[in-house]
Motif scaffolding. Structure first.
Motif, PDB file in Angstrom:
ATOM      1  N   ALA A 125      78.944  -5.863   2.892  1.00 56.74           N
ATOM      2  CA  ALA A 125      78.145  -6.958   3.428  1.00 56.74           C
ATOM      3  C   ALA A 125      78.791  -8.299   3.125  1.00 56.74           C
ATOM      4  CB  ALA A 125      76.737  -6.900   2.849  1.00 56.74           C
ATOM      5  N   LEU A 126      79.376  -8.416   1.969  1.00 58.07           N
ATOM      6  CA  LEU A 126      80.064  -9.662   1.609  1.00 58.07           C
ATOM      7  C   LEU A 126      81.276  -9.877   2.515  1.00 58.07           C
ATOM      8  CD1 LEU A 126      80.555 -12.125  -0.198  1.00 58.07           C
ATOM      9  CD2 LEU A 126      81.742 -10.609  -1.807  1.00 58.07           C
ATOM     10  N   ALA A 127      82.008  -8.819   2.776  1.00 57.22           N
ATOM     11  CA  ALA A 127      83.183  -8.940   3.653  1.00 57.22           C
ATOM     12  C   ALA A 127      82.775  -9.362   5.065  1.00 57.22           C
ATOM     13  CB  ALA A 127      83.941  -7.619   3.682  1.00 57.22           C
ATOM     14  N   ARG A 128      81.651  -8.807   5.549  1.00 56.47           N
ATOM     15  CA  ARG A 128      81.166  -9.181   6.874  1.00 56.47           C
ATOM     16  C   ARG A 128      80.776 -10.652   6.903  1.00 56.47           C
ATOM     17  NH1 ARG A 128      77.649  -5.658   7.145  1.00 56.47           N
ATOM     18  NH2 ARG A 128      75.808  -6.866   6.549  1.00 56.47           N
ATOM     19  N   GLN A 129      80.110 -11.119   5.908  1.00 52.44           N
ATOM     20  CA  GLN A 129      79.695 -12.511   5.862  1.00 52.44           C
ATOM     21  C   GLN A 129      80.897 -13.447   5.714  1.00 52.44           C
ATOM     22  OE1 GLN A 129      76.768 -13.620   6.544  1.00 52.44           O
ATOM     23  NE2 GLN A 129      75.787 -11.586   6.620  1.00 52.44           N
ATOM     24  N   GLN A 130      81.895 -13.021   4.967  1.00 53.66           N
ATOM     25  CA  GLN A 130      83.099 -13.848   4.817  1.00 53.66           C
ATOM     26  C   GLN A 130      83.846 -13.962   6.160  1.00 53.66           C
ATOM     27  OE1 GLN A 130      85.034 -11.770   1.612  1.00 53.66           O
ATOM     28  NE2 GLN A 130      84.230 -13.202   0.044  1.00 53.66           N
ATOM     29  N   ALA A 131      83.863 -12.861   6.951  1.00 53.38           N
ATOM     30  CA  ALA A 131      84.492 -12.917   8.291  1.00 53.38           C
ATOM     31  C   ALA A 131      83.717 -13.861   9.193  1.00 53.38           C
ATOM     32  CB  ALA A 131      84.552 -11.521   8.895  1.00 53.38           C
ATOM     33  N   SER A 132      82.400 -13.793   9.161  1.00 45.64           N
ATOM     34  CA  SER A 132      81.583 -14.706   9.956  1.00 45.64           C
ATOM     35  C   SER A 132      81.822 -16.158   9.549  1.00 45.64           C
ATOM     36  CB  SER A 132      80.109 -14.353   9.817  1.00 45.64           C
ATOM     37  OG  SER A 132      79.831 -13.046  10.280  1.00 45.64           O
ATOM     38  N   LEU A 133      82.014 -16.364   8.254  1.00 42.39           N
ATOM     39  CA  LEU A 133      82.264 -17.723   7.770  1.00 42.39           C
ATOM     40  C   LEU A 133      83.601 -18.242   8.301  1.00 42.39           C
ATOM     41  CD1 LEU A 133      81.541 -20.134   5.961  1.00 42.39           C
ATOM     42  CD2 LEU A 133      82.633 -18.918   4.057  1.00 42.39           C
ATOM     43  N   GLN A 134      84.593 -17.358   8.325  1.00 44.42           N
ATOM     44  CA  GLN A 134      85.893 -17.784   8.840  1.00 44.42           C
ATOM     45  C   GLN A 134      85.796 -18.182  10.325  1.00 44.42           C
ATOM     46  OE1 GLN A 134      88.525 -18.371   7.177  1.00 44.42           O
ATOM     47  NE2 GLN A 134      89.923 -18.762   8.900  1.00 44.42           N
ATOM     48  N   THR A 135      85.046 -17.410  11.117  1.00 44.36           N
ATOM     49  CA  THR A 135      84.860 -17.724  12.542  1.00 44.36           C
ATOM     50  C   THR A 135      84.121 -19.059  12.707  1.00 44.36           C
ATOM     51  OG1 THR A 135      84.801 -15.368  13.066  1.00 44.36           O
ATOM     52  CG2 THR A 135      83.895 -16.897  14.710  1.00 44.36           C
ATOM     53  N   ALA A 136      83.079 -19.251  11.901  1.00 46.23           N
ATOM     54  CA  ALA A 136      82.297 -20.490  11.984  1.00 46.23           C
ATOM     55  C   ALA A 136      83.135 -21.692  11.587  1.00 46.23           C
ATOM     56  CB  ALA A 136      81.067 -20.376  11.089  1.00 46.23           C
ATOM     57  N   ARG A 137      84.017 -21.525  10.600  1.00 46.56           N
ATOM     58  CA  ARG A 137      84.880 -22.633  10.186  1.00 46.56           C
ATOM     59  C   ARG A 137      85.847 -23.015  11.321  1.00 46.56           C
ATOM     60  NH1 ARG A 137      86.793 -20.472   6.079  1.00 46.56           N
ATOM     61  NH2 ARG A 137      85.492 -21.490   4.483  1.00 46.56           N
ATOM     62  N   GLU A 158      76.680 -30.619  16.120  1.00 45.58           N
ATOM     63  CA  GLU A 158      75.652 -30.295  15.118  1.00 45.58           C
ATOM     64  C   GLU A 158      75.400 -28.798  15.048  1.00 45.58           C
ATOM     65  OE1 GLU A 158      72.346 -32.605  16.348  1.00 45.58           O
ATOM     66  OE2 GLU A 158      73.159 -34.501  15.590  1.00 45.58           O
ATOM     67  N   ASP A 159      75.399 -28.120  16.180  1.00 43.53           N
ATOM     68  CA  ASP A 159      75.207 -26.656  16.179  1.00 43.53           C
ATOM     69  C   ASP A 159      76.345 -25.954  15.446  1.00 43.53           C
ATOM     70  OD1 ASP A 159      72.873 -26.968  17.555  1.00 43.53           O
ATOM     71  OD2 ASP A 159      73.733 -26.489  19.528  1.00 43.53           O
ATOM     72  N   ALA A 160      77.562 -26.405  15.707  1.00 43.31           N
ATOM     73  CA  ALA A 160      78.709 -25.787  15.042  1.00 43.31           C
ATOM     74  C   ALA A 160      78.673 -26.033  13.534  1.00 43.31           C
ATOM     75  CB  ALA A 160      80.008 -26.341  15.650  1.00 43.31           C
ATOM     76  N   THR A 161      78.271 -27.238  13.152  1.00 47.42           N
ATOM     77  CA  THR A 161      78.175 -27.540  11.707  1.00 47.42           C
ATOM     78  C   THR A 161      77.080 -26.713  11.053  1.00 47.42           C
ATOM     79  OG1 THR A 161      78.923 -29.813  12.154  1.00 47.42           O
ATOM     80  CG2 THR A 161      77.827 -29.386  10.044  1.00 47.42           C
ATOM     81  N   GLY A 162      75.917 -26.588  11.721  1.00 41.67           N
ATOM     82  CA  GLY A 162      74.821 -25.808  11.159  1.00 41.67           C
ATOM     83  C   GLY A 162      75.180 -24.339  11.026  1.00 41.67           C
TER      84      GLY A 162
END
Length: 412
Positions: A125-137, A158-162
């Motif tokens: 679950a942590l790895a999945r969230q870290q991948a999502s974080l990389q995409t969002a960044r 604002e949507d991208a930052t949120g």
């Protein structure tokens, strides 16, 4: 003529009563003289009787270190309950019951498989969230210059930052969940938090452990070890009174040494200090609790062992001590025989305190310089002359305070 005969007969018998009185008086005088002679003989015999020979000691007032002894019981200075922190099956008891363990030694192992699964899932679950974080960044980095050039609206930025901040928070949450599962996994290996002696295992291998049966065993620290003893209310007050009157003086440092006597009477090699005195009175036992702490590096003393505690450090200033055999008991209490300045016996009432070895403390009745009879007192009477020998000596009679031999004084 008949009248004359009666008169003659009467006159012949008449002298006997008159002549008997001098005879009886003479007999009484002789008897009195005999009694007086016997009395004089007794007085002469008593006067010529030799003085009783006794052994005496001279009282010397001195400062005497004193100790007090109490029945005591040992207690571990730190007894730790070993409990399971997670629910699961107890896989194995690792330690040997009753043996000394070191801090960090493994005591029990629980089944780790369910907890390992949770850890693996949390890591995924942590790895999945870290991948999502990389995409969002990356999305935020592309949106910022476009929004600055008015190619994208401010809302898109604002949507991208949120989304980036929300994904970052999800990563932190996943990290916390993973840490919690790893912590639970670590609890499957149960170690000792202290160095001490273990007790019996309360749960057997294969038992399902829950909050109802989580206590597995105990570990008791052996060094330092506590020694608890109690002082009665009356003795507590008596000691306070003596300290206030100055008849008992504590150590200058304020620290009392505690010596422990083992069940066989031998002294424990390590001494300790009093570390705690309960200020509260125990109404159930009528005592105050005192605690001492001792080093016990070899583990000779074990918890709940009955011993005797001997307290050192107090002193009785200018104390008077006499041998125990010098003190006798009479109808009016304790007394001793004292040799006065004239070399004669004097019965002296005394008030005795406690024992000190083979001696008695005398609180009242004696002063420094008094000569107290130790041996030979059974034949003494008040005022009878005595010849004094020093206690333990075989030489000439010990001189009294005046400097002349006691026999010479008695004779004079």
């Amino acid at each position: 003529m008949p009248q004359s005969g009666r008169s003659s007969s009467s006159s012949g018998a008449g002298p006997w009563p008159t002549g008997g009185r001098p005879l009886r008086a003479a007999l009484l005088v002789l008897a009195g003289a005999a009694l007086a002679a016997a009395g004089c003989a007794k007085k002469k015999t008593a006067a010529e009787a030799p003085p009783a020979e006794v052994t005496a000691v001279t009282v010397v007032a001195r400062d005497v270190p004193v100790s007090a002894e109490y029945i005591a019981q040992t207690q571990s200075s730190r007894q730790v309950n070993i409990q399971a922190r997670v629910n699961g099956f107890l896989e194995k008891r690792v330690y040997t019951e009753g043996q000394v363990v070191r801090e960090g030694d493994v005591l029990f192992r629980m089944d780790e498989k369910p907890f390992q699964v949770q850890v693996d899932a949390a890591r995924a679950a942590l790895a999945r969230q870290q991948a999502s974080l990389q995409t969002a960044r990356q999305n935020l980095e592309r949106t910022r210059p476009l929004a600055a050039g008015n190619a994208l609206s401010q809302k898109d930025l604002e949507d991208a930052t949120g989304h980036f901040e929300s994904t970052a928070a999800s990563v932190e949450q996943a990290k916390a969940e993973l840490a919690g599962y790893e912590l639970n996994l670590s609890y499957c290996t149960i170690t000792s938090p202290v160095t001490g002696v273990t007790s019996a295992a309360l749960q057997q291998d294969g038992t399902y452990i829950s909050s109802q049966n989580s206590l597995l065993t105990t570990v008791a620290v052996l060094s330092p070890i506590w020694v608890n003893f109690s002082i009665s209310e009356s003795e507590w007050q008596r000691l306070r009174d003596r300290f206030e009157r100055g008849t008992l003086v504590g150590p200058k440092s304020g620290q009392y040494d505690v010596e422990v006597l083992l069940p066989d009477g031998k002294p424990f090699p390590h001494r300790g200090r009093i570390t705690f005195a309960d200020p509260s009175y125990n109404a159930a036992t009528g005592t105050f609790l005192i605690r001492a702490s001792l080093s016990n590096p070899d583990g000779v003393l074990r918890p709940n062992q009955h011993v005797r505690a001997r307290i050192h450090g107090a002193t009785r200033p200018k104390a008077v001590l006499v041998p125990q055999r010098a003190v006798q008991q009479g109808a009016k209490g304790s007394f001793v025989w004292v040799v006065d300045r004239e070399g004669k016996a004097e019965l002296r009432p005394v008030v005795v305190g406690g024992f000190h070895g083979d001696d008695w403390f005398v609180d009242e009745g004696l002063a420094a310089g008094d000569r107290v009879v130790v041996d030979g007192a059974l034949t003494l009477r008040p005022g009878s002359p005595v010849t004094v020998r020093a206690a333990g000596g075989e030489g000439a009679p010990a001189p009294p305070e005046g400097g002349k031999p006691a026999a010479a004084k008695s004779a004079g």
